[in-house]
Design a protein around this motif. Structure first.
Motif, PDB file in Angstrom:
ATOM      1  N   LYS A  41       0.840  -1.207   0.000  1.00 40.23           N
ATOM      2  CA  LYS A  41       0.000   0.000   0.000  1.00 40.23           C
ATOM      3  C   LYS A  41       0.868   1.247   0.000  1.00 40.23           C
ATOM      4  CE  LYS A  41      -4.360  -1.279   2.218  1.00 40.23           C
ATOM      5  NZ  LYS A  41      -5.142  -1.148   3.451  1.00 40.23           N
ATOM      6  N   ARG A  42       1.889   1.233   0.868  1.00 39.71           N
ATOM      7  CA  ARG A  42       2.763   2.401   0.998  1.00 39.71           C
ATOM      8  C   ARG A  42       3.488   2.674  -0.320  1.00 39.71           C
ATOM      9  NH1 ARG A  42       6.277   0.871   5.127  1.00 39.71           N
ATOM     10  NH2 ARG A  42       7.985   0.733   3.658  1.00 39.71           N
ATOM     11  N   ASN A  44       2.499   1.824  -3.287  1.00 41.54           N
ATOM     12  CA  ASN A  44       1.525   2.315  -4.263  1.00 41.54           C
ATOM     13  C   ASN A  44       1.241   3.792  -4.052  1.00 41.54           C
ATOM     14  OD1 ASN A  44       1.224   0.014  -5.722  1.00 41.54           O
ATOM     15  ND2 ASN A  44      -0.691  -0.634  -4.789  1.00 41.54           N
ATOM     16  N   LYS A  45       1.120   4.228  -2.807  1.00 39.65           N
ATOM     17  CA  LYS A  45       0.890   5.631  -2.510  1.00 39.65           C
ATOM     18  C   LYS A  45       2.036   6.484  -3.047  1.00 39.65           C
ATOM     19  CE  LYS A  45      -2.041   5.564   1.613  1.00 39.65           C
ATOM     20  NZ  LYS A  45      -2.082   5.822   3.045  1.00 39.65           N
ATOM     21  N   ALA A  46       3.268   6.011  -2.824  1.00 46.13           N
ATOM     22  CA  ALA A  46       4.437   6.744  -3.292  1.00 46.13           C
ATOM     23  C   ALA A  46       4.434   6.832  -4.822  1.00 46.13           C
ATOM     24  CB  ALA A  46       5.707   6.049  -2.806  1.00 46.13           C
ATOM     25  N   LYS A  47       4.029   5.734  -5.470  1.00 48.66           N
ATOM     26  CA  LYS A  47       3.980   5.727  -6.938  1.00 48.66           C
ATOM     27  C   LYS A  47       2.942   6.724  -7.443  1.00 48.66           C
ATOM     28  CE  LYS A  47       5.504   1.106  -8.308  1.00 48.66           C
ATOM     29  NZ  LYS A  47       5.018  -0.204  -8.759  1.00 48.66           N
ATOM     30  N   ASN A  48       1.792   6.760  -6.781  1.00 44.81           N
ATOM     31  CA  ASN A  48       0.713   7.638  -7.219  1.00 44.81           C
ATOM     32  C   ASN A  48       1.076   9.106  -7.068  1.00 44.81           C
ATOM     33  OD1 ASN A  48      -0.856   5.444  -7.859  1.00 44.81           O
ATOM     34  ND2 ASN A  48      -1.940   5.406  -5.910  1.00 44.81           N
ATOM     35  N   LYS A  49       1.919   9.432  -6.107  1.00 44.35           N
ATOM     36  CA  LYS A  49       2.314  10.824  -5.882  1.00 44.35           C
ATOM     37  C   LYS A  49       3.221  11.331  -6.985  1.00 44.35           C
ATOM     38  CE  LYS A  49       1.789  11.430  -0.914  1.00 44.35           C
ATOM     39  NZ  LYS A  49       2.472  11.627   0.360  1.00 44.35           N
TER      40      LYS A  49
END
Length: 50
Positions: A41-42, A44-49
């Motif tokens: 999850k973490r 993925n969040k970094a990728k989305n940013k």
């Protein structure tokens, strides 16, 4: 008579050890899976940013 009792105790001890080992292994596996999901999850969040 004594050998029968000691044999039963030995079997019971081995059985308990196996059960405990299996439970520890199972808990470790579920903890690892949870940690991996959190990490995923973490990441993925970094990728989305980006």
């Amino acid at each position: 008579m004594l050998t029968v009792v000691s044999a039963l105790l030995g079997i019971a001890g081995a059985y308990r050890l196996v059960c405990k080992g299996y439970l520890d292994y199972w808990q470790g596996r579920t903890l690892k899976e949870k940690a991996l999901k959190k990490r995923h999850k973490r990441l993925n969040k970094a990728k989305n940013k980006q």
